[in-house]
Write an enzyme that holds these catalytic residues in place. Structure first.
Site, PDB file in Angstrom:
ATOM      1  N   MET A   1     -16.652  -6.798 -33.646  1.00  0.00           N
ATOM      2  CA  MET A   1     -16.972  -6.329 -34.991  1.00  0.00           C
ATOM      3  C   MET A   1     -16.494  -7.327 -36.039  1.00  0.00           C
ATOM      4  O   MET A   1     -17.167  -7.545 -37.049  1.00  0.00           O
ATOM      5  CB  MET A   1     -16.348  -4.949 -35.233  1.00  0.00           C
ATOM      6  CG  MET A   1     -16.758  -4.313 -36.536  1.00  0.00           C
ATOM      7  SD  MET A   1     -18.552  -4.165 -36.711  1.00  0.00           S
ATOM      8  CE  MET A   1     -18.832  -2.506 -36.117  1.00  0.00           C
TER       9      MET A   1
ATOM     10  N   PHE B   1      23.312   2.498 -33.591  1.00  0.00           N
ATOM     11  CA  PHE B   1      22.365   1.986 -32.606  1.00  0.00           C
ATOM     12  C   PHE B   1      21.126   2.886 -32.531  1.00  0.00           C
ATOM     13  O   PHE B   1      21.238   4.098 -32.368  1.00  0.00           O
ATOM     14  CB  PHE B   1      23.042   1.914 -31.232  1.00  0.00           C
ATOM     15  CG  PHE B   1      22.113   1.410 -30.162  1.00  0.00           C
ATOM     16  CD1 PHE B   1      21.559   0.132 -30.240  1.00  0.00           C
ATOM     17  CD2 PHE B   1      21.761   2.224 -29.090  1.00  0.00           C
ATOM     18  CE1 PHE B   1      20.691  -0.330 -29.260  1.00  0.00           C
ATOM     19  CE2 PHE B   1      20.887   1.768 -28.116  1.00  0.00           C
ATOM     20  CZ  PHE B   1      20.355   0.485 -28.197  1.00  0.00           C
ATOM     21  N   GLN B   2      19.967   2.281 -32.667  1.00  0.00           N
ATOM     22  CA  GLN B   2      18.680   2.988 -32.604  1.00  0.00           C
ATOM     23  C   GLN B   2      18.548   4.098 -33.631  1.00  0.00           C
ATOM     24  O   GLN B   2      17.881   5.104 -33.389  1.00  0.00           O
ATOM     25  CB  GLN B   2      18.424   3.511 -31.187  1.00  0.00           C
ATOM     26  CG  GLN B   2      18.263   2.365 -30.193  1.00  0.00           C
ATOM     27  CD  GLN B   2      17.660   2.794 -28.884  1.00  0.00           C
ATOM     28  OE1 GLN B   2      17.812   3.936 -28.473  1.00  0.00           O
ATOM     29  NE2 GLN B   2      16.986   1.877 -28.223  1.00  0.00           N
TER      30      GLN B   2
ATOM     31  N   LYS C   1      21.025  14.364 -32.192  1.00  0.00           N
ATOM     32  CA  LYS C   1      21.497  14.589 -30.832  1.00  0.00           C
ATOM     33  C   LYS C   1      22.512  15.737 -30.779  1.00  0.00           C
ATOM     34  O   LYS C   1      22.482  16.565 -29.860  1.00  0.00           O
ATOM     35  CB  LYS C   1      22.128  13.305 -30.296  1.00  0.00           C
ATOM     36  CG  LYS C   1      22.344  13.330 -28.799  1.00  0.00           C
ATOM     37  CD  LYS C   1      22.627  11.937 -28.256  1.00  0.00           C
ATOM     38  CE  LYS C   1      22.815  11.987 -26.739  1.00  0.00           C
ATOM     39  NZ  LYS C   1      23.127  10.669 -26.186  1.00  0.00           N
TER      40      LYS C   1
ATOM     41  N   GLU D   1       4.982   4.583 -26.639  1.00  0.00           N
ATOM     42  CA  GLU D   1       4.940   5.811 -27.437  1.00  0.00           C
ATOM     43  C   GLU D   1       3.665   5.938 -28.275  1.00  0.00           C
ATOM     44  O   GLU D   1       3.239   7.053 -28.602  1.00  0.00           O
ATOM     45  CB  GLU D   1       6.175   5.920 -28.332  1.00  0.00           C
ATOM     46  CG  GLU D   1       7.470   6.209 -27.566  1.00  0.00           C
ATOM     47  CD  GLU D   1       8.160   4.938 -27.072  1.00  0.00           C
ATOM     48  OE1 GLU D   1       7.548   3.850 -27.133  1.00  0.00           O
ATOM     49  OE2 GLU D   1       9.320   5.045 -26.608  1.00  0.00           O
TER      50      GLU D   1
HETATM   51  C1  TPP Z   1      -5.042  -2.075 -34.473  1.00  0.00           C
HETATM   52  C2  TPP Z   1      -6.189  -2.766 -35.097  1.00  0.00           C
HETATM   53  N1  TPP Z   1      -6.119  -4.085 -35.368  1.00  0.00           N
HETATM   54  C3  TPP Z   1      -7.186  -4.713 -35.928  1.00  0.00           C
HETATM   55  C4  TPP Z   1      -8.325  -4.024 -36.232  1.00  0.00           C
HETATM   56  C5  TPP Z   1      -9.505  -4.745 -36.863  1.00  0.00           C
HETATM   57  N2  TPP Z   1     -10.673  -4.709 -35.972  1.00  0.00           N
HETATM   58  C6  TPP Z   1     -11.655  -3.794 -36.107  1.00  0.00           C
HETATM   59  S1  TPP Z   1     -12.841  -3.936 -34.948  1.00  0.00           S
HETATM   60  C7  TPP Z   1     -12.066  -5.251 -34.242  1.00  0.00           C
HETATM   61  C8  TPP Z   1     -12.634  -5.942 -33.050  1.00  0.00           C
HETATM   62  C9  TPP Z   1     -12.576  -5.098 -31.854  1.00  0.00           C
HETATM   63  O1  TPP Z   1     -12.900  -5.909 -30.759  1.00  0.00           O
HETATM   64  P1  TPP Z   1     -13.218  -5.255 -29.353  1.00  0.00           P
HETATM   65  O2  TPP Z   1     -12.154  -4.287 -29.006  1.00  0.00           O
HETATM   66  O3  TPP Z   1     -13.495  -6.319 -28.368  1.00  0.00           O
HETATM   67  O4  TPP Z   1     -14.526  -4.405 -29.665  1.00  0.00           O
HETATM   68  P2  TPP Z   1     -15.988  -4.935 -30.051  1.00  0.00           P
HETATM   69  O5  TPP Z   1     -16.079  -4.920 -31.534  1.00  0.00           O
HETATM   70  O6  TPP Z   1     -16.144  -6.309 -29.498  1.00  0.00           O
HETATM   71  O7  TPP Z   1     -16.915  -3.944 -29.443  1.00  0.00           O
HETATM   72  C10 TPP Z   1     -10.892  -5.555 -34.928  1.00  0.00           C
HETATM   73  C11 TPP Z   1      -9.995  -6.673 -34.595  1.00  0.00           C
HETATM   74  C12 TPP Z   1      -8.331  -2.650 -35.941  1.00  0.00           C
HETATM   75  N3  TPP Z   1      -9.384  -1.872 -36.232  1.00  0.00           N
HETATM   76  N4  TPP Z   1      -7.279  -2.056 -35.363  1.00  0.00           N
END
Ligand code: TPP
Ligand code: MG
Lengths: 588, 196
Positions: free
Chosen positions: A490, A128-129, A178, A66
């Site tokens: 990042m 439920f749910q 529902k 979802e």
């Molecule tokens: C749902 C979620 N969890 C954690 C983060 C923290 N976060 C920001 S950038 C990143 C790394 C992303 O890695 P990747 O998808 O390999 O992209 P890259 O930076 O290597 O290009 C993370 C963990 C986030 N933005 N969103």
């Protein structure tokens, strides 16, 4: 997908009041609101609605999670400017929407979410749910409704559409029990119309404010326009451009503002903020006037507030009165629809000579200009910047790009030059990993004739990779570029800069993405050197059906420049001198 | 500073949660909140008091207006207004020491609304400081106060116009500041004991 029956009569419901079930009313109202595509996932509490679908001319896209449905509705809205619609069952179906709803909320995207809930007599009983999804989503929706009577459904949905797309747009959730879906009521589309839209009572564009703004612009020596997402939402591209051209004011853009002002325009400085180029941020810090258009001075664009643009007077043109003086205190606030305000302001603006200031900014670009990296000699390595740059060149900048969140998102923003509004679909406010693939599906459904690219990191792609099946089931031509650096890049970069290169929990093992694509019946190819890049992109574009490119890029590359969180906008970590993607001015 | 917001809200389920949620999210404590029917059909009127920086007023008001079920918001912190609070105070009192409390009630222009052999109930309407004054004096005798129930503040602008008329006239919340000495009204003068 069942065959559509009686769609003729479905449309006649809109003109002749008819007795319908609540489930039918849901679809009939959506048809009336102009909806042709809904992204969703069924379950017990929404089954009556699904059962009635075959009678209505609406295409339902079955998602794999979802969260994907919410992101698809969001991508649909971002690409088209229309309201995106998603649907889920009660309980886990509804809670799975939450991340997607929050993503839309933080970026002001018009989305209507419809959820089923248990029968009204079971509400609050832990049946439920059963979850309190209106309670859960209260702070991440513009508004939400809990509907337990069949006769209230049409009005709630119509009202939800009005709220979602009026003023500052945002997501609205309609939770329908529902028994309300199963009951019957007279469906009268016209009578279910919400009360006329009531603009926020604190909108205020005074003559004196316009006069003061015009005077500030006239007298400014170093003005900069800050152009945000509101430019797109308000449809004020022409007006911003006219202002910039007439008064010769350079334009800096927020991440979500990219595309609102053509990248190729000589007055376009590029993206501002945490990963904006140095000359953009320096221009803002040196400016004596900032004209903020449909942007909200997010911390990612201001850096530390106590040192932000201290020499500048500020004009803020914004539709949300709650944004005025929130982060940055402004001298003139014109609180209203950006386009309408600019149309009132423009007659007061006359030609201005801005050449000295523009020359100063040009000069400050120096030898770190990276706006065109095509002539960089091939060192054998593959840099993400090259991928973005070539993608931009080969697609002619015409494609819609949906990015995920991370380094690749910033490289995309830096090296893919967006000319047109709604060509970049990206999660700016919430920064939601997993956004790219589903939002690209939404964008493609909204704009089937447009070329659509997913640009995702190896990490974020795996968060919603299940939607590959959705692409196949819907037979969508979407191209996927995975920027595979073997890291949550990042975060790794932050660890490198601020945590002594302690790469805790950031090295990432991934499946062979080409094989993963293959398992879905999607063709693909890995790219490891720059010499293969252009040809691979061309192959992806010319192949019928979806195509996945796995770009094995330099692992420990970082995004530059970077303002450490909490630092001043001009305190950037600059590209290291020997960085191979730095172009010198005579490299053209 | 202390902000006092008066809002007209639709009289339907969940509206109070939305208002409360806004303040929770801003990490602002609501020090007082009263809600009841208003002169407008289908609309409740609430008075909400909180402490927040002076700049926060406009933003809170703007954010309240963004709630779909809120029809009208007035920030009356600085405007001339009448603010009242109602308190019910139950005190331990027997036939021997009752008279002392009767005197006190007289001085504070409160009234006694319930009387038993062991206790009595005082009803008092007034500004916050007056109610607090009475409570403080009653506290001098340890164990005397049995229960206190306070309504929270109710506020109305002074003068002829309602807030919506004022807004229509283009006069927002930026009113002349309150005169230093707020005139005290003697509206609670009658002390009639209701049958117990
Ligand atoms: C749902 C979620 N969890 C954690 C983060 C923290 N976060 C920001 S950038 C990143 C790394 C992303 O890695 P990747 O998808 O390999 O992209 P890259 O930076 O290597 O290009 C993370 C963990 C986030 N933005 N969103
Ligand atoms: Mg990565």
């Amino acid at each position: 997908m069942g065959t559509k029956q009686n769609t003729q009569s479905a449309e006649s419901h809109l003109t002749t009041p008819t007795r319908l079930t609540g489930a039918e009313i849901v679809w009939a109202t959506l048809v009336g609101e102009g909806v042709s595509t809904v992204f969703g996932y069924p379950g017990g509490a929404i089954l009556p609605v699904y059962d009635a679908l075959r009678k209505f001319p609406i295409h339902h896209v079955l998602v794999r999670h979802e969260q994907g449905a919410a992101h698809m509705a969001d991508g649909f809205a971002r690409a088209s400017g229309k309201v995106g619609v998603c649907m889920a069952t009660s309980g886990p179906g509804a809670t799975n929407l939450v991340t997607g709803i929050a993503t839309a909320m933080l970026d002001s995207i018009p989305v209507v979410c419809i959820t089923g809930n248990v029968s009204s007599k079971l509400l609050g009983s832990d049946a439920f749910q059963e979850v309190d999804i209106t309670g859960i989503t209260l702070p991440i929706t513009k508004h939400n409704f809990l509907i337990s009577k069949t006769e209230d459904i049409a009005h709630a949905i119509r009202y939800a559409f009005q709220i979602a797309q009026s003023g500052r747009p945002g997501p609205v959730l309609v939770d329908i029990t529902k028994d309300a879906q199963q009951g019957t009521a007279i469906f009268d589309f016209e009578a279910a119309k919400p009360r006329p839209y009531r603009p926020h009572p604190m909108l205020k564009v005074e003559d004196s404010g316009l006069a003061k703004a015009a005077e500030l612009i006239r007298n400014a020596k170093k003005p900069v326009i800050l152009s945000g997402h509101g430019v797109m939402e308000s449809g004020a591209m022409e007006q911003v451009r006219t202002l910039a051209e007439r008064a010769q004011i350079p334009v800096a853009l927020t991440l979500l503002g990219l595309g609102g002002f053509p990248a190729s325009h000589p007055l376009n400085l590029g993206m501002m903020g945490m990963h904006g180029e140095s000359w953009v941020n320096h221009a803002i810090q040196d400016a004596d006037l900032l004209i903020a258009c449909g942007m909200r001075f997010d911390d990612r664009v201001t850096g530390s507030l106590s040192t932000y643009a201290l020499k500048a007077k500020k004009i803020h043109i914004e539709i949300d009165p709650a944004e005025i003086n929130k982060n940055v205190k402004v001298d003139v606030a014109l609180v209203g629809d950006l386009r309408a305000v600019l149309e009132e302001l423009l007659p007061r603006i006359s030609g201005r000579d801005g050449s000295a200031w523009i020359k100063t900014i040009e000069a400050s670009k120096g030898d770190v200009s990276v706006h065109d990296i095509k002539n960089i000699p091939d060192s054998g390595h593959l840099y993400a910047a090259h991928v973005m740059h070539d993608l931009w060149r080969i697609t002619g900048g015409e494609a819609i790009v949906a990015t995920d969140v991370g380094q690749h998102q910033m490289w995309e923003a830096q090296y893919f030059h967006h000319e047109k509004p709604r060509s970049l679909v990206t999660s700016g406010g919430l920064g939601t990993m997993g956004f790219a693939l589903p939002s690209a599906i939404g964008a493609k459904m909204a704009c089937p004739d447009k070329e659509v690219w997913v640009v995702a990191g190896d990490g974020g792609f795996q968060m919603t990779a299940a939607e590959l099946s959705t692409i196949v089931q819907e037979k969508l031509k979407i191209n996927i570029a995975i920027i595979n650096n073997g890291y949550l890049g990042m975060v790794r970069q932050w660890q490198q800069f601020f945590y002594d290169s302690n790469y805790e929990a950031t090295p990432l093992v991934s499946p062979d993405f080409v094989k993963l694509a293959d398992a879905h019946g999607i063709r693909g190819r890995a790219v490891t050197t720059r010499s293969e890049l252009a040809e691979a992109v061309k192959e992806a574009r010319t192949t019928d059906g979806p195509f996945l490119l796995n770009f094995m890029v330099e692992k420990e590359d970082s995004v530059y420049p970077m303002i450490p969180a909490g630092s001043a906008l001009h305190e950037m970590i600059r590209r290291p001198g020997k960085n191979p993607i730095v172009e010198s001015p005579d490299d053209k | 500073m202390t902000h006092t917001f008066v809002a007209y809200v639709e009289d339907i389920p969940g509206v109070l949660t939305r208002v409360a949620s806004l303040f929770r999210r801003l990490n602002i404590n609501i020090s007082s909140l009263t809600v009841g029917r208003s002169e407008r059909a289908g609309l409740s009127r609430l008075t909400l008091v909180c402490e927040a920086s002076s700049e926060a007023g406009d933003r809170i008001r703007a954010s309240l207006y963004k709630l779909e079920n809120i029809v009208d918001v007035d920030d009356i912190a600085k405007a001339p207004n009448v603010t009242r609070e109602l308190a019910l105070i139950k005190v331990a009192a027997n036939p021997r020491n009752r008279a002392q409390i009767f005197d006190l009630v007289e001085v504070f222009r409160a009234r006694i609304v319930d009387l038993t052999s062991e206790s009595l109930m005082i009803e008092m309407t007034g500004v916050e400081s007056k109610i607090e004054g009475l409570i403080e004096i009653l506290r001098e005798d340890e164990g005397r106060i049995l229960e206190v129930c306070r309504s929270g503040k109710m506020t109305m602008r002074r003068g002829h116009h309602t807030s919506s008329v004022l807004r229509a006239m283009g006069k927002g919340p930026d009113e002349k500041p309150l005169p230093e000495d707020e005139p005290e009204e003697a509206s609670n003068a009658t002390v009639d004991i209701e049958p117990a």
